[in-house]
Write a protein that holds these residues in place. Sequence first.
Motif, PDB file in Angstrom:
ATOM      1  N   ALA A 178      -2.962   3.332  -2.406  1.00  0.00           N
ATOM      2  CA  ALA A 178      -1.977   2.275  -2.181  1.00  0.00           C
ATOM      3  C   ALA A 178      -1.272   2.483  -0.844  1.00  0.00           C
ATOM      4  O   ALA A 178      -1.012   1.531  -0.108  1.00  0.00           O
ATOM      5  CB  ALA A 178      -0.962   2.253  -3.324  1.00  0.00           C
ATOM      6  N   ALA A 179      -0.972   3.731  -0.514  1.00  0.00           N
ATOM      7  CA  ALA A 179      -0.293   4.028   0.748  1.00  0.00           C
ATOM      8  C   ALA A 179      -1.151   3.616   1.941  1.00  0.00           C
ATOM      9  O   ALA A 179      -0.629   3.158   2.969  1.00  0.00           O
ATOM     10  CB  ALA A 179       0.048   5.505   0.829  1.00  0.00           C
ATOM     11  N   ALA A 180      -2.450   3.749   1.818  1.00  0.00           N
ATOM     12  CA  ALA A 180      -3.360   3.431   2.923  1.00  0.00           C
ATOM     13  C   ALA A 180      -3.417   1.935   3.213  1.00  0.00           C
ATOM     14  O   ALA A 180      -3.860   1.526   4.292  1.00  0.00           O
ATOM     15  CB  ALA A 180      -4.760   3.961   2.606  1.00  0.00           C
ATOM     16  N   LYS A 181      -2.980   1.109   2.271  1.00  0.00           N
ATOM     17  CA  LYS A 181      -3.045  -0.346   2.442  1.00  0.00           C
ATOM     18  C   LYS A 181      -1.784  -0.928   3.080  1.00  0.00           C
ATOM     19  O   LYS A 181      -1.722  -2.131   3.331  1.00  0.00           O
ATOM     20  CB  LYS A 181      -3.273  -1.013   1.084  1.00  0.00           C
ATOM     21  CG  LYS A 181      -4.633  -0.707   0.458  1.00  0.00           C
ATOM     22  CD  LYS A 181      -4.783  -1.433  -0.873  1.00  0.00           C
ATOM     23  CE  LYS A 181      -6.139  -1.150  -1.500  1.00  0.00           C
ATOM     24  NZ  LYS A 181      -6.283  -1.864  -2.798  1.00  0.00           N
ATOM     25  N   LEU A 182      -0.780  -0.096   3.356  1.00  0.00           N
ATOM     26  CA  LEU A 182       0.456  -0.605   3.929  1.00  0.00           C
ATOM     27  C   LEU A 182       0.219  -1.153   5.332  1.00  0.00           C
ATOM     28  O   LEU A 182      -0.602  -0.625   6.081  1.00  0.00           O
ATOM     29  CB  LEU A 182       1.504   0.512   4.012  1.00  0.00           C
ATOM     30  CG  LEU A 182       2.025   1.065   2.688  1.00  0.00           C
ATOM     31  CD1 LEU A 182       2.964   2.230   2.950  1.00  0.00           C
ATOM     32  CD2 LEU A 182       2.737  -0.015   1.889  1.00  0.00           C
ATOM     33  N   PRO A 183       0.935  -2.222   5.715  1.00  0.00           N
ATOM     34  CA  PRO A 183       0.813  -2.744   7.079  1.00  0.00           C
ATOM     35  C   PRO A 183       1.120  -1.653   8.106  1.00  0.00           C
ATOM     36  O   PRO A 183       2.021  -0.838   7.909  1.00  0.00           O
ATOM     37  CB  PRO A 183       1.872  -3.857   7.116  1.00  0.00           C
ATOM     38  CG  PRO A 183       1.997  -4.294   5.690  1.00  0.00           C
ATOM     39  CD  PRO A 183       1.829  -3.048   4.884  1.00  0.00           C
ATOM     40  N   GLU A 184       0.358  -1.637   9.189  1.00  0.00           N
ATOM     41  CA  GLU A 184       0.513  -0.590  10.194  1.00  0.00           C
ATOM     42  C   GLU A 184       1.771  -0.805  11.029  1.00  0.00           C
ATOM     43  O   GLU A 184       2.066  -1.914  11.458  1.00  0.00           O
ATOM     44  CB  GLU A 184      -0.711  -0.555  11.108  1.00  0.00           C
ATOM     45  CG  GLU A 184      -1.979  -0.088  10.413  1.00  0.00           C
ATOM     46  CD  GLU A 184      -3.144   0.064  11.369  1.00  0.00           C
ATOM     47  OE1 GLU A 184      -2.889   0.019  12.596  1.00  0.00           O
ATOM     48  OE2 GLU A 184      -4.274   0.240  10.915  1.00  0.00           O
ATOM     49  N   VAL A 185       2.493   0.278  11.239  1.00  0.00           N
ATOM     50  CA  VAL A 185       3.697   0.264  12.064  1.00  0.00           C
ATOM     51  C   VAL A 185       3.739   1.569  12.846  1.00  0.00           C
ATOM     52  O   VAL A 185       3.383   2.625  12.328  1.00  0.00           O
ATOM     53  CB  VAL A 185       4.980   0.159  11.204  1.00  0.00           C
ATOM     54  CG1 VAL A 185       6.216   0.115  12.092  1.00  0.00           C
ATOM     55  CG2 VAL A 185       4.934  -1.077  10.327  1.00  0.00           C
ATOM     56  N   THR A 186       4.157   1.493  14.098  1.00  0.00           N
ATOM     57  CA  THR A 186       4.299   2.702  14.907  1.00  0.00           C
ATOM     58  C   THR A 186       5.768   3.070  15.051  1.00  0.00           C
ATOM     59  O   THR A 186       6.653   2.219  14.939  1.00  0.00           O
ATOM     60  CB  THR A 186       3.702   2.498  16.312  1.00  0.00           C
ATOM     61  OG1 THR A 186       4.376   1.406  16.955  1.00  0.00           O
ATOM     62  CG2 THR A 186       2.219   2.187  16.223  1.00  0.00           C
TER      63      THR A 186
END
Length: 384
Positions: A348-356
């Motif tokens: 589930a954590a891997a599916k989070l929208p990417e943010v830097t």
Amino acid sequence: MTVSLPRTAAAGVLATLAALALSACGAAPDTTSTTADGKSAATATSAADFGGLDKLVAAAKKEGTLNAIALPRDWANYGALIDGFQKKYGIKISDENPDGTSQDEINAVTSRKGQGRAPDVLDLGSSFALSAAQQGLLAPYKVQSYDDIPAGQKDTQARWYNDYGGYISIGCDAKRVKACPTTFADLLKPQYKGQVALNGNPTKSGSAFGGVYAAALANGGSFDDIQPGLDFFAKLKKNGNYTPVESTPATVEKGETPISIDWDYLNAGYADEFKSKGVDWKVTVPSDGQFSQYYSQAINKDAPHPAAARLWQEYLYSAEGQNLWLKGYARPALMTALDKAGTLDKAAAAKLPEVTGTPKFPTEAQQDKAKTVIAGGWAKAVSG
């Protein structure tokens, strides 16, 4: 954190009238629930006061009901949380006004004091949690995992603590919009005339409040200065790009709000929901206005079901509850602690929208100041 948008004024006058009608009736609160030493459950500040979690469970089961408010089933996976709690403990959850705002929740607490239908628990935008604590509406209670909640994300008196959060994002219907915007600067382009929406009124809605804060950061503002956010929306309104229609999945499907400024976990959840309906919903966290914020959990000081209210908090801050929020694309407050303990749902954590970058959060004083500015200037900014 929806089929009809939560935390906004989407329910309108009818919901308000219904809430007022309910406040005039209802059974009296349960004052018989007690802790292990015979004290009222309403004063319990931890499970230890009940003699342990098992005895808290027994007291909550005796009450048999939990009054929740403004928890849409498809907001941050609340449907799974509600079902999981009911199945695990056999306690019925009554979820009133799922489309309500954070301010609606506070209003229900104050207007129904002493009523059996008053909310037991609250899920509030962080600035609204601060307001409720300042008004003396919240009960101090430390869940068993309280020490694992980061220091900056909990009240020192344990009257509220963050539960889940995310980033303000831009959702876009790629089938209706030729080139989806990815920044706040993009939103001012003439090609987006009449297409840009918020999911509510920032004077009442935590998510819309975050949208204005993000716009401020994208336009030279800061946590101390939200005015550029108001100026941005005034400009967006003046050039015809802003629409006052509050964005919901229903308005998106109808093409009324093809661009929506909202939390990333909601927009990401909508993307999954829309696939079967032929909507290609794209989600971007704007690089020029990264604003991250959490919602906060709290217990009504005058909760009609005080033991069930405390058990609900324990469930939400267990690994099970935290991972259910994560499955709804929301970042749980205990995410780092779960990862360290090996109980984090990695898929589930891997599916989070990417943010830097590392998120930063406004202080209590900064949020209070921002709310004052919003209250005094929002209507003027988007009028006409």
